[in-house]
Design an enzyme around this catalytic site. Sequence first.
Site, mmCIF file in Angstrom:
data_model
loop_
_atom_site.group_PDB
_atom_site.id
_atom_site.type_symbol
_atom_site.label_atom_id
_atom_site.label_comp_id
_atom_site.label_asym_id
_atom_site.label_seq_id
_atom_site.Cartn_x
_atom_site.Cartn_y
_atom_site.Cartn_z
ATOM 1 N N SER A 1 4.886 -5.612 2.367
ATOM 2 C CA SER A 1 4.047 -4.698 2.887
ATOM 3 C C SER A 1 4.784 -2.930 2.744
ATOM 4 C CB SER A 1 4.053 -4.500 4.426
ATOM 5 O OG SER A 1 3.027 -5.679 4.717
ATOM 6 N N LYS B 1 2.579 -0.640 1.023
ATOM 7 C CA LYS B 1 1.546 0.084 1.889
ATOM 8 C C LYS B 1 1.705 1.490 1.929
ATOM 9 C CE LYS B 1 0.209 -4.314 3.854
ATOM 10 N NZ LYS B 1 0.548 -5.400 5.097
ATOM 11 N N TYR C 1 -5.080 -7.258 -2.626
ATOM 12 C CA TYR C 1 -4.276 -7.306 -1.606
ATOM 13 C C TYR C 1 -3.041 -8.459 -1.863
ATOM 14 C CZ TYR C 1 -1.915 -7.760 2.928
ATOM 15 O OH TYR C 1 -0.927 -7.850 3.888
ATOM 16 N N TYR D 1 6.359 -2.322 11.776
ATOM 17 C CA TYR D 1 5.824 -3.224 12.676
ATOM 18 C C TYR D 1 5.787 -2.839 14.031
ATOM 19 C CZ TYR D 1 6.391 -5.680 8.470
ATOM 20 O OH TYR D 1 6.280 -6.289 7.151
ATOM 21 N N VAL E 1 7.857 -8.166 4.803
ATOM 22 C CA VAL E 1 8.330 -9.197 5.173
ATOM 23 C C VAL E 1 9.179 -9.980 3.999
ATOM 24 C CG1 VAL E 1 6.829 -9.739 6.837
ATOM 25 C CG2 VAL E 1 6.239 -10.574 4.440
HETATM 26 N N1 GLU Z 1 1.633 -10.337 2.501
HETATM 27 C C1 GLU Z 1 1.864 -10.310 3.676
HETATM 28 C C2 GLU Z 1 0.697 -10.852 4.453
HETATM 29 O O1 GLU Z 1 -0.397 -10.197 4.417
HETATM 30 C C3 GLU Z 1 2.531 -8.953 3.985
HETATM 31 C C4 GLU Z 1 2.931 -8.836 5.354
HETATM 32 C C5 GLU Z 1 4.224 -7.742 5.417
HETATM 33 O O2 GLU Z 1 4.993 -7.536 4.583
HETATM 34 O O3 GLU Z 1 4.047 -7.186 6.384
HETATM 35 O O4 GLU Z 1 0.875 -11.393 5.742
#
Ligand code: GLU
Length: 307
Positions: A67, A70, A192, A243, A261
């Site tokens: 993430s 993002k 994604y 988060y 993550v």
């Molecule tokens: N690929 C992870 C998911 O979609 C990303 C989660 C993350 O790093 O927040 O659950």
Amino acid sequence: MLGFMDLQSLLDDLAREVAPFAAQGKVADYIPALAAVDPTRFGIALAMTDGQLYGSGDWRVPFSIQSVSKAFSLALVLARDGEALWKRVGREPSGNPFNSLVQLEYEKGIPRNPFLNAGALILIDRLLSLTGDSLGTLRDFLRAESGNPTVDIDPEVAASEATHGHRNAALAHFMASCGNLENPVERVLDHYFRQCALTMSCADLAKAGLFLANHGLRADGSRLLTRSEAKRINSIMLTCGTYDAAGDFAYRVGLPGKSGVGGGILAVLPERGVLCVWSPALDPHGNGVAGVEALDRFTTRTGWSIF
Ligand code: GLU
């Protein structure tokens, strides 16, 4: 101003000091490809706006950026689409886990912010409409900014994400049912999953994030974002980037940050530089335990926070 030797020895000290914190966390195991990573890995890199680069530990080892990607997607969409994005996604902290379905349903398919999985799916959907290739656009950008033309996805992680991606598929289908997706669900999910599987080192990521410390200016001096847009992305990173522990991260570190993550966290020191840490053993919210500790100690010792 701290000199080269001071910063290098600070990073070396931090790498040594925070090593025991790995034992307090747990590697993400919801996809098998991530569960295989050694939890004791630790890297820290600092890219300065003046071109200096520092690092310690596993700072040159590529890892799954997940993430952290993002923050870059948000920049690429805002740069092309401006404020139109905010009709489709909010910008408030959610206080809920990053992959929660509940809030999305009662808020009628409008994700609370662009860093939740649902929000990131909206970013990818929009970038697909705008460019025809969301992943390719992001990968080219990351290669250019990091100066590393080998930045790419790990196909094993991407396949693992797709096989275990039921919750993300549910989020995408629900938003499609609310009329909040422009492209077919399968196409958005494919981009994604592959985006989350991009691998980069702390050094690559710190360099790639420098436009956020440079008021929107890219490595070649061209402008990606206006000053005000760069400010807005940093603000969303501060309030929503780590988060449902964004409040605690802001309290401890005092910098805009985006975690993933895979254990990476990108933190922006406006006008000075960008820090990136990697520590795969995560706390219950999904943030690398040793990485947050290192960032906390870094800003405490240097006084370099935004406050
Ligand atoms: N690929 C992870 C998911 O979609 C990303 C989660 C993350 O790093 O927040 O659950």
